[in-house]
Scaffold this motif. Structure first.
Motif, PDB file in Angstrom:
ATOM      1  N   UNK A 218      11.324  18.247  -2.982  1.00 33.80           N
ATOM      2  CA  UNK A 218      11.522  16.998  -3.719  1.00 33.80           C
ATOM      3  C   UNK A 218      11.662  15.817  -2.755  1.00 33.80           C
ATOM      4  N   UNK A 219      12.392  16.045  -1.653  1.00 33.37           N
ATOM      5  CA  UNK A 219      12.568  14.989  -0.666  1.00 33.37           C
ATOM      6  C   UNK A 219      11.242  14.624   0.000  1.00 33.37           C
ATOM      7  N   UNK A 220      10.442  15.634   0.315  1.00 30.40           N
ATOM      8  CA  UNK A 220       9.138  15.400   0.930  1.00 30.40           C
ATOM      9  C   UNK A 220       8.209  14.667  -0.034  1.00 30.40           C
ATOM     10  N   UNK A 221       8.289  15.035  -1.323  1.00 28.62           N
ATOM     11  CA  UNK A 221       7.475  14.390  -2.344  1.00 28.62           C
ATOM     12  C   UNK A 221       7.839  12.913  -2.463  1.00 28.62           C
ATOM     13  N   UNK A 222       9.155  12.631  -2.450  1.00 26.94           N
ATOM     14  CA  UNK A 222       9.624  11.246  -2.525  1.00 26.94           C
ATOM     15  C   UNK A 222       9.182  10.458  -1.305  1.00 26.94           C
ATOM     16  N   UNK A 223       9.234  11.090  -0.126  1.00 22.31           N
ATOM     17  CA  UNK A 223       8.823  10.437   1.112  1.00 22.31           C
ATOM     18  C   UNK A 223       7.337  10.117   1.087  1.00 22.31           C
ATOM     19  N   UNK A 224       6.546  11.033   0.540  1.00 17.12           N
ATOM     20  CA  UNK A 224       5.097  10.837   0.449  1.00 17.12           C
ATOM     21  C   UNK A 224       4.771   9.627  -0.416  1.00 17.12           C
ATOM     22  N   UNK A 225       5.505   9.491  -1.539  1.00 22.76           N
ATOM     23  CA  UNK A 225       5.291   8.354  -2.432  1.00 22.76           C
ATOM     24  C   UNK A 225       5.691   7.055  -1.745  1.00 22.76           C
ATOM     25  N   UNK A 226       6.851   7.110  -1.031  1.00 26.52           N
ATOM     26  CA  UNK A 226       7.375   5.911  -0.379  1.00 26.52           C
ATOM     27  C   UNK A 226       6.482   5.430   0.751  1.00 26.52           C
ATOM     28  N   UNK A 227       5.792   6.355   1.408  1.00 29.21           N
ATOM     29  CA  UNK A 227       4.962   5.987   2.562  1.00 29.21           C
ATOM     30  C   UNK A 227       3.477   5.885   2.209  1.00 29.21           C
ATOM     31  N   UNK A 228       3.156   5.966   0.938  1.00 27.47           N
ATOM     32  CA  UNK A 228       1.768   5.855   0.516  1.00 27.47           C
ATOM     33  C   UNK A 228       1.216   4.475   0.875  1.00 27.47           C
ATOM     34  N   UNK A 229       0.007   4.419   1.400  1.00 27.12           N
ATOM     35  CA  UNK A 229      -0.597   3.160   1.806  1.00 27.12           C
ATOM     36  C   UNK A 229      -0.863   2.275   0.587  1.00 27.12           C
ATOM     37  N   UNK A 230      -0.578   0.976   0.706  1.00 27.21           N
ATOM     38  CA  UNK A 230      -0.903   0.065  -0.400  1.00 27.21           C
ATOM     39  C   UNK A 230      -2.411  -0.121  -0.522  1.00 27.21           C
ATOM     40  N   UNK A 231      -2.853  -0.520  -1.695  1.00 28.28           N
ATOM     41  CA  UNK A 231      -4.275  -0.764  -1.960  1.00 28.28           C
ATOM     42  C   UNK A 231      -4.470  -2.254  -2.217  1.00 28.28           C
ATOM     43  N   UNK A 232      -5.402  -2.857  -1.511  1.00 32.56           N
ATOM     44  CA  UNK A 232      -5.681  -4.282  -1.636  1.00 32.56           C
ATOM     45  C   UNK A 232      -6.206  -4.613  -3.037  1.00 32.56           C
ATOM     46  N   UNK A 233      -5.640  -5.662  -3.665  1.00 32.24           N
ATOM     47  CA  UNK A 233      -6.059  -6.063  -5.006  1.00 32.24           C
ATOM     48  C   UNK A 233      -7.409  -6.783  -5.003  1.00 32.24           C
ATOM     49  N   UNK A 234      -7.915  -7.111  -3.809  1.00 34.42           N
ATOM     50  CA  UNK A 234      -9.205  -7.799  -3.715  1.00 34.42           C
ATOM     51  C   UNK A 234     -10.347  -6.824  -3.416  1.00 34.42           C
ATOM     52  N   UNK A 235     -10.218  -6.077  -2.325  1.00 37.51           N
ATOM     53  CA  UNK A 235     -11.308  -5.182  -1.913  1.00 37.51           C
ATOM     54  C   UNK A 235     -11.072  -3.729  -2.328  1.00 37.51           C
TER      55      UNK A 235
ATOM     56  N   UNK B 188      -9.338  -1.463  -1.008  1.00 40.37           N
ATOM     57  CA  UNK B 188      -9.230  -0.526   0.102  1.00 40.37           C
ATOM     58  C   UNK B 188      -7.759  -0.313   0.473  1.00 40.37           C
ATOM     59  N   UNK B 189      -7.424   0.924   0.892  1.00 34.67           N
ATOM     60  CA  UNK B 189      -6.080   1.176   1.405  1.00 34.67           C
ATOM     61  C   UNK B 189      -5.914   0.458   2.744  1.00 34.67           C
ATOM     62  N   UNK B 190      -4.683   0.029   3.041  1.00 38.24           N
ATOM     63  CA  UNK B 190      -4.458  -0.651   4.315  1.00 38.24           C
ATOM     64  C   UNK B 190      -3.038  -0.408   4.795  1.00 38.24           C
TER      65      UNK B 190
ATOM     66  N   UNK C  91       7.952  -5.204   4.941  1.00 40.88           N
ATOM     67  CA  UNK C  91       9.165  -5.480   4.170  1.00 40.88           C
ATOM     68  C   UNK C  91       8.829  -6.100   2.820  1.00 40.88           C
ATOM     69  N   UNK C  92       7.850  -7.012   2.792  1.00 40.51           N
ATOM     70  CA  UNK C  92       7.509  -7.716   1.568  1.00 40.51           C
ATOM     71  C   UNK C  92       6.499  -6.967   0.706  1.00 40.51           C
ATOM     72  N   UNK C  93       6.034  -5.812   1.186  1.00 39.25           N
ATOM     73  CA  UNK C  93       5.122  -4.981   0.399  1.00 39.25           C
ATOM     74  C   UNK C  93       3.935  -5.783  -0.132  1.00 39.25           C
ATOM     75  N   UNK C  94       3.065  -6.291   0.739  1.00 35.93           N
ATOM     76  CA  UNK C  94       1.951  -7.147   0.319  1.00 35.93           C
ATOM     77  C   UNK C  94       0.923  -6.391  -0.524  1.00 35.93           C
TER      78      UNK C  94
ATOM     79  N   UNK D 158      -4.903  -7.226   5.388  1.00 32.83           N
ATOM     80  CA  UNK D 158      -5.073  -8.211   6.461  1.00 32.83           C
ATOM     81  C   UNK D 158      -6.495  -8.764   6.552  1.00 32.83           C
ATOM     82  N   UNK D 159      -7.494  -7.919   6.290  1.00 35.01           N
ATOM     83  CA  UNK D 159      -8.890  -8.374   6.388  1.00 35.01           C
ATOM     84  C   UNK D 159      -9.198  -9.450   5.346  1.00 35.01           C
TER      85      UNK D 159
END
Length: 221
Positions: free
Chosen positions: A11-28, A30-32, A41-44, A48-49
């Motif tokens: 369960x802890x590993x599952x939670x960590x996986x979710x927390x560290x999942x790469x964000x996906x750009x709302x424009x392109x 793509x994961x970044x 910190x601000x979870x953009x 960057x591209x």
């Protein structure tokens, strides 16, 4: 006992996986990986591209003696993103404009209260949301909602100088006592001629605020 510990570890590993999942750009789409501590910190929600395609200027100047801070130049692709957000009602884009600037802007305007430039009733009804409210809710700054109102549905950008003079008092207010003695940050998405901002300042000054500053997402030169 061992089985329970294994289940807890899973369960802890599952939670960590979710927390560290790469964000996906709302424009392109793509994961970044955020490139700085501030972005992490601000979870953009923009990579960057895509962000590099927009020119950040932090242009400081004054209107009617009030400091203005324009963050970006109003040019494509930013203009296209704003159009898609407002006119195509793509509310998913609400966080791409300011979310990664949350920390720095919240620090710059400590002690201020946000006041939104008003939208016409027609635009609010058509969109189904207040586009400025959705964008500026990202900032850790208290907001005084529904203070400024539009008295008519005239689009000032479509009027000539003579027609603007006829509609010069198109902005009103709800209970200016709410801003008395407070530091006010007037915000808008785009500034062109500055006529609407000047009218809003005229109204706000009647409420005797302690100080007024202006924050604009994009400056249309």
């Amino acid at each position: 006992m061992v089985k329970e510990k294994l289940e807890k570890l899973k369960m802890q590993l599952s939670s960590l996986k979710i927390a560290t999942k790469k964000p996906v750009c709302k424009i392109c789409f793509e994961e970044f990986i955020p490139q700085s501590f501030q972005n992490f910190y601000d979870n953009p929600e923009i990579c960057p591209a895509c962000r590099k395609k927009v020119q950040r200027i932090y242009h400081f100047y004054k209107i009617e003696g009030v400091q203005v801070n324009a963050l970006f130049l109003y040019e494509n692709p930013l203009g296209e993103w704003l159009f898609q957000y407002k006119e195509s009602m793509d509310i998913e884009l609400k966080n791409i404009f300011l979310k990664d600037l949350n920390t720095i802007l919240s620090f710059m305007y400590i002690g201020y209260y946000l006041v939104l430039m008003p939208s016409s009733k027609d635009n609010l009804t058509r969109r189904g949301f207040n586009h400025l409210l959705e964008i500026f809710n990202n900032l850790n700054i208290k907001m005084i909602e529904d203070l400024l109102i539009k008295k008519d549905n005239v689009d000032q950008k479509k009027l000539n100088k003579k027609e603007r003079e006829k509609h010069k008092d198109f902005i009103g207010s709800n209970d200016l006592l709410r801003i008395s003695g407070k530091k006010i940050l007037l915000v808008d998405d785009v500034i062109s001629t500055g006529n609407s901002i000047k009218q809003a300042l005229k109204v706000l000054k009647e409420g005797n605020p302690k100080k007024i500053k202006i924050l604009i997402i994009a400056e249309n030169k």
